[in-house]
Design an enzyme around this catalytic site. Sequence first.
Site, mmCIF file in Angstrom:
data_model
loop_
_atom_site.group_PDB
_atom_site.id
_atom_site.type_symbol
_atom_site.label_atom_id
_atom_site.label_comp_id
_atom_site.label_asym_id
_atom_site.label_seq_id
_atom_site.Cartn_x
_atom_site.Cartn_y
_atom_site.Cartn_z
ATOM 1 N N CYS A 17 40.168 20.619 38.339
ATOM 2 C CA CYS A 17 41.403 19.838 38.255
ATOM 3 C C CYS A 17 42.516 20.551 39.035
ATOM 4 C CB CYS A 17 41.764 19.567 36.795
ATOM 5 S SG CYS A 17 42.938 18.194 36.594
ATOM 6 N N HIS B 107 36.848 16.578 35.473
ATOM 7 C CA HIS B 107 36.511 17.582 34.464
ATOM 8 C C HIS B 107 35.006 17.560 34.227
ATOM 9 C CE1 HIS B 107 40.574 18.725 33.045
ATOM 10 N NE2 HIS B 107 40.891 17.524 33.510
ATOM 11 N N GLU C 131 33.259 19.344 32.288
ATOM 12 C CA GLU C 131 32.953 19.541 30.863
ATOM 13 C C GLU C 131 33.106 18.250 30.057
ATOM 14 O OE1 GLU C 131 37.429 20.235 31.083
ATOM 15 O OE2 GLU C 131 35.666 20.527 32.388
#
Length: 216
Positions: free
Chosen positions: A87, A196, A198
């Site tokens: 990011c 992202h 994750e």
Amino acid sequence: MLTVLVDYDSGNLHSAEKAFQRMALETNAGEVLVSSRPEDVARADRIVLPGDGAFPACRRALGSYGGLFEAIEDSVTTRARPFLGICVGMQMMATWGREYHDTKGFDWVPGEVTKITPADPGLKVPHMGWNDLVIDAGQGSAHPVLAGLKTGDHAYFVHSYHFRVQNPAHRLAHVDYAGEITAIIGRDNMLGMQFHPEKSQATGLRLIGNFLGWKP
């Protein structure tokens, strides 16, 4: 082997830590440590720099930790440790950030970070939610960290500014949001992901696992 997720008070690292720990266990990639200590970065085999919020604030916050950025830069640019920016952590790899005011980036991947301006005025900014990756021909399709991924795999985005690379070869993947938006950048031992990983389910976990096994 040690992977350090850099903590400089720029976002909640809990989900990233859990995702990296999970994939480190699955790939036998060693220890995952969240740290703001320059000495931990200096001994890391891989470095991950996250970032949530505005470019100037993240750049300022990183610089406020004495010696932390210097340790990152030495490890990445001098000792060629694999690096992943996530990011705003990716955006700071640029030459300039244009959010609010001009802010110098790391200048590792030439380019600038500018506001998203979709060709369709009906599309909202920030660009938020799921979008399909388009793997760019050439370096993107051949990059080992993208192994097992294909155009159409989706990732989760939340951002209002995007990275405009100076050299098209540094863009490994993009998404369409009434115009092309850089999704993954890379050169040498450096990678950046605007989304992202994750939070991107199977696609993100695959990318994390590939990064943990990457030997540039």
